[in-house]
Design a protein around this motif. Structure first.
Motif, PDB file in Angstrom:
ATOM      1  N   ALA A   1      31.365 -14.594   3.211  1.00  0.00           N
ATOM      2  CA  ALA A   1      31.836 -13.364   2.570  1.00  0.00           C
ATOM      3  C   ALA A   1      30.718 -12.323   2.567  1.00  0.00           C
ATOM      4  CB  ALA A   1      32.351 -13.667   1.169  1.00  0.00           C
ATOM      5  N   ALA A   2      30.152 -12.028   1.409  1.00  0.00           N
ATOM      6  CA  ALA A   2      29.173 -10.941   1.323  1.00  0.00           C
ATOM      7  C   ALA A   2      27.947 -11.185   2.187  1.00  0.00           C
ATOM      8  CB  ALA A   2      28.759 -10.730  -0.132  1.00  0.00           C
ATOM      9  N   ILE A   3      27.537 -12.440   2.356  1.00  0.00           N
ATOM     10  CA  ILE A   3      26.326 -12.709   3.144  1.00  0.00           C
ATOM     11  C   ILE A   3      26.553 -12.324   4.606  1.00  0.00           C
ATOM     12  CG2 ILE A   3      24.661 -14.462   3.820  1.00  0.00           C
ATOM     13  CD1 ILE A   3      24.764 -13.730   0.778  1.00  0.00           C
ATOM     14  N   THR A   4      27.668 -12.774   5.184  1.00  0.00           N
ATOM     15  CA  THR A   4      27.986 -12.400   6.560  1.00  0.00           C
ATOM     16  C   THR A   4      28.180 -10.895   6.681  1.00  0.00           C
ATOM     17  OG1 THR A   4      28.986 -14.530   7.098  1.00  0.00           O
ATOM     18  CG2 THR A   4      29.718 -12.649   8.378  1.00  0.00           C
ATOM     19  N   SER A   5      28.829 -10.287   5.696  1.00  0.00           N
ATOM     20  CA  SER A   5      29.075  -8.843   5.725  1.00  0.00           C
ATOM     21  C   SER A   5      27.768  -8.062   5.694  1.00  0.00           C
ATOM     22  CB  SER A   5      29.967  -8.451   4.543  1.00  0.00           C
ATOM     23  OG  SER A   5      30.242  -7.073   4.558  1.00  0.00           O
ATOM     24  N   LEU A   6      26.849  -8.462   4.824  1.00  0.00           N
ATOM     25  CA  LEU A   6      25.543  -7.801   4.759  1.00  0.00           C
ATOM     26  C   LEU A   6      24.800  -7.934   6.085  1.00  0.00           C
ATOM     27  CD1 LEU A   6      24.459  -8.972   1.203  1.00  0.00           C
ATOM     28  CD2 LEU A   6      24.636  -6.570   1.913  1.00  0.00           C
TER      29      LEU A   6
ATOM     30  N   ALA B   1      26.389  -5.679   8.753  1.00  0.00           N
ATOM     31  CA  ALA B   1      26.055  -4.265   8.530  1.00  0.00           C
ATOM     32  C   ALA B   1      24.612  -3.982   8.899  1.00  0.00           C
ATOM     33  CB  ALA B   1      26.313  -3.904   7.065  1.00  0.00           C
ATOM     34  N   ASN B   2      23.720  -4.913   8.579  1.00  0.00           N
ATOM     35  CA  ASN B   2      22.311  -4.727   8.902  1.00  0.00           C
ATOM     36  C   ASN B   2      22.079  -4.742  10.404  1.00  0.00           C
ATOM     37  OD1 ASN B   2      19.510  -4.520   7.930  1.00  0.00           O
ATOM     38  ND2 ASN B   2      19.271  -6.556   8.825  1.00  0.00           N
TER      39      ASN B   2
ATOM     40  N   SER C   1      22.570   2.173   6.908  1.00  0.00           N
ATOM     41  CA  SER C   1      23.740   2.719   6.215  1.00  0.00           C
ATOM     42  C   SER C   1      23.828   2.222   4.779  1.00  0.00           C
ATOM     43  CB  SER C   1      25.025   2.342   6.958  1.00  0.00           C
ATOM     44  OG  SER C   1      25.042   2.922   8.254  1.00  0.00           O
ATOM     45  N   TYR C   2      23.296   1.026   4.542  1.00  0.00           N
ATOM     46  CA  TYR C   2      23.323   0.441   3.210  1.00  0.00           C
ATOM     47  C   TYR C   2      21.936  -0.121   2.889  1.00  0.00           C
ATOM     48  CZ  TYR C   2      28.317   0.296   4.421  1.00  0.00           C
ATOM     49  OH  TYR C   2      29.591   0.611   4.825  1.00  0.00           O
ATOM     50  N   ALA C   3      21.578  -0.060   1.612  1.00  0.00           N
ATOM     51  CA  ALA C   3      20.334  -0.703   1.178  1.00  0.00           C
ATOM     52  C   ALA C   3      20.557  -2.210   1.138  1.00  0.00           C
ATOM     53  CB  ALA C   3      19.925  -0.183  -0.196  1.00  0.00           C
ATOM     54  N   MET C   4      19.691  -2.954   1.797  1.00  0.00           N
ATOM     55  CA  MET C   4      19.818  -4.397   1.861  1.00  0.00           C
ATOM     56  C   MET C   4      19.105  -5.051   0.682  1.00  0.00           C
ATOM     57  SD  MET C   4      21.610  -5.443   4.492  1.00  0.00           S
ATOM     58  CE  MET C   4      22.739  -4.049   4.395  1.00  0.00           C
ATOM     59  N   PRO C   5      19.657  -6.142   0.150  1.00  0.00           N
ATOM     60  CA  PRO C   5      18.970  -6.866  -0.928  1.00  0.00           C
ATOM     61  C   PRO C   5      17.692  -7.508  -0.413  1.00  0.00           C
ATOM     62  CG  PRO C   5      20.819  -8.147  -0.114  1.00  0.00           C
ATOM     63  CD  PRO C   5      20.917  -6.796   0.548  1.00  0.00           C
ATOM     64  N   ASP C   6      16.791  -7.774  -1.328  1.00  0.00           N
ATOM     65  CA  ASP C   6      15.548  -8.440  -0.950  1.00  0.00           C
ATOM     66  C   ASP C   6      15.776  -9.907  -0.621  1.00  0.00           C
ATOM     67  OD1 ASP C   6      13.643  -6.191  -1.584  1.00  0.00           O
ATOM     68  OD2 ASP C   6      14.571  -6.444  -3.553  1.00  0.00           O
ATOM     69  N   ASP C   7      16.671 -10.554  -1.372  1.00  0.00           N
ATOM     70  CA  ASP C   7      16.960 -11.979  -1.188  1.00  0.00           C
ATOM     71  C   ASP C   7      18.460 -12.191  -1.031  1.00  0.00           C
ATOM     72  OD1 ASP C   7      14.272 -12.331  -1.672  1.00  0.00           O
ATOM     73  OD2 ASP C   7      14.529 -13.535  -3.486  1.00  0.00           O
TER      74      ASP C   7
ATOM     75  N   ALA D   1      22.602 -13.584  11.543  1.00  0.00           N
ATOM     76  CA  ALA D   1      22.023 -13.409  12.873  1.00  0.00           C
ATOM     77  C   ALA D   1      20.730 -12.614  12.861  1.00  0.00           C
ATOM     78  CB  ALA D   1      23.039 -12.724  13.793  1.00  0.00           C
ATOM     79  N   THR D   2      20.543 -11.742  11.870  1.00  0.00           N
ATOM     80  CA  THR D   2      19.347 -10.905  11.836  1.00  0.00           C
ATOM     81  C   THR D   2      18.200 -11.651  11.169  1.00  0.00           C
ATOM     82  OG1 THR D   2      19.893  -9.902   9.700  1.00  0.00           O
ATOM     83  CG2 THR D   2      20.785  -8.842  11.671  1.00  0.00           C
ATOM     84  N   SER D   3      17.015 -11.074  11.267  1.00  0.00           N
ATOM     85  CA  SER D   3      15.823 -11.686  10.670  1.00  0.00           C
ATOM     86  C   SER D   3      15.460 -11.051   9.328  1.00  0.00           C
ATOM     87  CB  SER D   3      14.638 -11.542  11.640  1.00  0.00           C
ATOM     88  OG  SER D   3      14.373 -10.162  11.902  1.00  0.00           O
TER      89      SER D   3
END
Length: 437
Positions: free
Chosen positions: A201-206, A209-210, A216-222, A241-243
């Motif tokens: 859900a939100a983890i894959t979505s974040l 988007a990243n 476009s969106y501020a990413m969480p630190d953790d 998929a991102t680092s």
């Protein structure tokens, strides 16, 4: 995490005074009041190891029993949010300070409105600007809640966003905007941002988007992802998929609603592997004799006349522990033998002047005896790892970090000594090592 309770409807018109939003008239006298800033703690801090989360913060007797007997050193606590499921009679500023002082790494969780496309009665707005404003509001409310609990700036607060349909574009983008507002406001108030959600859900979505719309969106630190695969690690396979969160910025909830008993106390918990805050890393070992390597892959028996690097390590230990002043020459001379006999008398060992596995083990274990479990770091862990290498006759990695492998070696030692094989190094285990095993 646990199912949400009913929320009060939330709109932008109800916003508190936060950056970019208007203040409402009047104040809620029942709102939590901040603890004194000079008593704040920072949490969870650097840690790599086992954690658990539970609906209501446990009482002190449970925390003490689990601190000694369980593998866990991190604990997720629900610090605020109108949809917090359980009452929290134990959760106070004093409780927080006590746990942090005892070595627990607390992970504050805030539960607020859910995605617009879910069936929860109270959900966030479906348009991005309003959702972002609501995210800021929730961040401000979360800060107020944790400050009342003496959790200060620099700490990470995790937003609990339950499962939702990320194929619904409007819903997905509104949720991303909400979390972006959450992150921006936490940063503005000196806190770190975390997001807990189902990995799909939100983890894959974040992550998506990243990857495709960076900035476009501020990413969480953790990120803290629920994926009940039963594997205690932070590997997310193809879900991430991102680092973005590769530098010790992840937690993995790998088993949910499991009944566990430690120290005679039973709880139903979720199990987590936590790797945050830079992870558990040991400071550089600055002790020891100059140019002498005390960390060895084996500690063989030695007798007068021996010559080796192991004799140098022995001489260094004897000097450090004030059993004598033999030169670190690598030659087992008369002065070294006298120091060994003195050490054996002081350590309660058979006085022979020869160094056996027992003598090595007792020398390495001598010193402070703190509780050690996975995630512990520092000089006591180095001493433990050296002592285990000596007593087990098998190399244990000596790096000052209590890892899962070190824990397994502790368990082997405890089994051999007919102790409860918890893998935690308690006073009894230390004393058994200090007596030579």
């Amino acid at each position: 995490m646990h199912a949400l309770t009913r929320l009060a409807a939330l709109t932008a018109a109800t916003c508190l005074t936060i950056a970019g939003l208007a203040a409402p008239s009047g104040a809620d006298p029942s709102a939590p009041q901040p603890a004194r800033a000079d008593t704040w703690v920072r949490t969870p801090g650097p840690f790599t190891g086992y954690g658990f989360d539970v609906c209501a913060a446990p009482d002190q007797a449970t925390m003490d029993a689990w601190r000694t007997s369980s593998p866990f050193a991190a604990v997720g606590i629900y610090t605020g949010g109108t949809n917090r499921l359980c009452e929290q009679p134990n959760l106070t500023a004093d409780w927080v300070r006590t746990q942090v002082a005892a070595g627990w790494h607390l992970m504050p969780i805030h539960v607020g409105p859910q995605a617009a496309c879910t069936t929860y009665e109270s959900v966030m707005a479906s348009d991005r600007p309003t959702a972002e404003a609501q995210g800021r509001l929730e961040a401000a409310a979360a800060v107020s809640s944790v400050q009342a609990l003496a959790i200060g700036t620099g700490s990470t607060i995790y937003y609990d966003l339950e499962d939702y349909d990320i194929t619904d574009q409007a819903c997905r983008q509104a949720a991303l905007s909400f979390l972006s507002g959450w992150t921006q406001q936490l940063h503005a108030q000196g806190y770190r941002s975390g997001v807990y959600s189902n990995i799909a859900a939100a983890i894959t979505s974040l992550d998506l988007a990243n990857n495709v719309s960076r900035g476009s969106y501020a990413m969480p630190d953790d990120i803290w992802f629920a994926w009940g695969n039963g594997v205690a690690d932070t590997e997310a396979s193809t879900w991430v998929a991102t680092s973005e969160w590769d530098d010790h910025e992840r937690a993995h909830q790998y088993l949910l609603d499991v009944e566990q008993t430690y120290g005679g106390v039973t709880q139903t918990i979720d199990l987590n592997w936590v790797d945050v805050g830079g992870g558990s890393t040991a400071p550089k070992d600055t002790k020891g004799c100059r140019g002498v390597q005390v960390d060895q892959r084996k500690y063989p028996s030695l007798r007068p006349g021996s010559r080796s690097k192991h004799v140098e390590a022995l001489q260094c230990l004897l000097r450090e522990q004030h059993f004598g002043k033999p030169a670190t020459s690598g030659r087992y001379d008369d002065r070294t033998a006298r120091a060994v006999r003195k050490a054996q008398r002081k350590l309660g060992l058979r006085v022979t002047g020869k160094v056996t596995r027992k003598t090595w083990t007792a020398l390495h274990a001598r010193g402070t005896q703190p509780l050690l479990k996975v995630g512990s770091t520092g000089e006591p862990v180095r001493r433990l790892q050296r002592a285990l290498t000596a007593t087990l006759g098998k190399a244990v990695r000596i790096d000052g970090v209590m890892s899962v492998r070190t824990r397994a070696a502790v368990s082997r030692f405890q089994q051999r000594e007919h102790l409860a094989p918890t893998g935690n190094v308690d006073i009894v285990t230390w004393e058994r090592l200090a007596s030579g095993g």
